[in-house]
Enzyme design. Structure first.
Site, PDB file in Angstrom:
ATOM      1  N   GLU A 216       7.519  -4.408   0.438  1.00  0.00           N
ATOM      2  CA  GLU A 216       6.350  -4.028   1.242  1.00  0.00           C
ATOM      3  C   GLU A 216       6.365  -4.666   2.625  1.00  0.00           C
ATOM      4  OE1 GLU A 216       3.708  -1.975   0.409  1.00  0.00           O
ATOM      5  OE2 GLU A 216       4.786  -1.417  -1.416  1.00  0.00           O
ATOM      6  N   GLU A 225       0.602  -4.380   8.850  1.00  0.00           N
ATOM      7  CA  GLU A 225       1.203  -3.055   8.889  1.00  0.00           C
ATOM      8  C   GLU A 225       1.743  -2.786  10.289  1.00  0.00           C
ATOM      9  OE1 GLU A 225      -0.030   1.592   7.888  1.00  0.00           O
ATOM     10  OE2 GLU A 225      -1.382  -0.075   7.407  1.00  0.00           O
ATOM     11  N   ASN A 263     -10.774  -1.857  -0.915  1.00  0.00           N
ATOM     12  CA  ASN A 263      -9.902  -2.868  -1.521  1.00  0.00           C
ATOM     13  C   ASN A 263     -10.211  -4.261  -0.981  1.00  0.00           C
ATOM     14  OD1 ASN A 263      -8.331  -1.441  -3.405  1.00  0.00           O
ATOM     15  ND2 ASN A 263      -7.031  -0.615  -1.775  1.00  0.00           N
TER      16      ASN A 263
END
Length: 363
Positions: A216, A225, A263
């Site tokens: 990831e 990100e 989340n």
């Protein structure tokens, strides 16, 4: 203990070996207390006279204006014995103010000289650990920004099957943010992680978790990100709590790239950390980052039918961890190259840990 009662002239070191310091050796009320290179001056000599205070220049370490909110600075002030000058020094090397139930913390996990000290919820991270440099031997760069950290000085925490040397071997080029100390500090949030079953099962689970985290984040090189064009896309306005930190603030962060406002809300609620309003903690506090990854791993099934933790402890296999993390985009032939990369990480990591991979490696 960090400082025994009646101890005097003891430097207190912590984050990357720097000292708690009174700015510019100024004795005036309201002088900032900060992190600074240890220099042996009176600005870094602290005593604990047995009344719950920590003192330098005869004045007390004091929470600014008796504040109780996260991030309130500490400073030097005339001693008066009230709650904002009371500190408990724990065997775990935390300095805690009982009135606020918060720890003495280096702001922003920054190791630069003159970084202010503040109060913050106790996380167990390296920027909240303190040592008496005359009486103790703090581990070099304890959990610090150079990435060598770990309260254990290199040995694994009790019961954890990955040592610091093995972690370093898995991620030789990692971002300094991803410290072993941060991971070690996060383990207590989910004590069943990599401690369930026999030794092979424990090692396989640790390898699987780190393999997915490595995939990831490009080998733990990325904290956030990378495609910033996606950052505004992770706010679900249909949630009753909305996106109080801003439309573009719930992008992927940390070892499992936590994303979406719901989340952040769910992870924060589970961990007792307000991540909905403070999502940036996942990219500024290594322990919080690892805790969010462990939250997902141990409690969320995503597009799969089980949590990754369950997959590795019930022998469903590594492939099911991929399905639970990103199966809707990768499994069942949708992106075999991504699956293969995760599996390659896993096969390498089980070798590092001295075990076998088991069956069912793809999804």
């Amino acid at each position: 203990m960090l400082l025994a009662a009646d101890a005097t002239d003891s430097p207190i070191t912590g984050f990357t070996g720097k000292c708690i310091d009174v700015a510019d050796a100024n004795t005036a009320n309201g002088t900032a207390v900060q992190l600074y290179d240890c220099n042996g001056t009176g600005a870094q000599r602290w005593s604990s006279p047995g009344d719950g205070t920590l003192r330098a220049f005869g004045k007390c370490l004091d929470i600014q204006a008796a504040g109780t909110t996260d991030g309130t600075s500490v400073w030097l002030w005339d001693c008066h014995g009230e709650a904002n000058q009371q500190w408990v020094i724990t065997e775990a090397h935390d300095i805690v103010n009982p009135a606020t139930d918060r720890c003495l913390d280096v702001r922003g996990y920054d190791n630069a000289n003159r970084t202010p000290l503040q109060i913050w919820p106790c996380t167990g991270a390296a920027n909240q650990k303190w040592f008496n440099s005359k009486a103790e031997n703090p581990p070099a760069n304890d959990g610090g920004i150079d990435g060598r950290g770990g309260d254990d000085g290199g040995d694994a925490p009790a019961g954890f099957v990955v040592s610091e040397d093995q972690f370093n071997a898995m991620f030789p080029a990692r971002n300094p943010f991803y410290t072993y100390g941060g991971l070690a500090a996060a383990l207590g949030a989910y004590p069943g992680f990599a401690t369930s079953g026999d030794d092979t099962t424990k090692k396989r689970e640790a390898a699987a978790f780190l393999a997915n985290a490595g995939h990831e984040t490009g080998g733990l090189t990325h904290v956030t990100e990378q495609n910033t064009a996606n950052h505004p896309h992770y706010c679900d306005p249909g949630q009753p709590y909305g996106c109080p930190a801003g439309q573009s603030t719930y992008y992927g962060r940390g070892p499992i790239q936590l994303s979406w406002n719901f989340n952040y809300k769910a992870a924060g609620d589970a961990l007792g950390i307000d991540l909905l309003n403070n999502p940036g903690l996942v990219e500024s506090d290594a322990s919080v980052a690892w805790k969010t990854a462990l939250w997902y791993w141990n409690t969320q099934s995503g597009p799969g039918t089980m949590t990754p933790h369950a997959a590795m402890t019930n022998n469903s296999g590594f492939g099911q961890t991929i399905r639970s993390i990103n199966g809707a985009l990768e499994c069942d032939g949708k992106n075999p190259a991504q699956v293969q990369n995760r599996m390659a990480n896993y096969l390498r990591f089980v070798q590092v840990l001295g075990t076998t991979p088991g069956d069912n490696l793809v999804c």
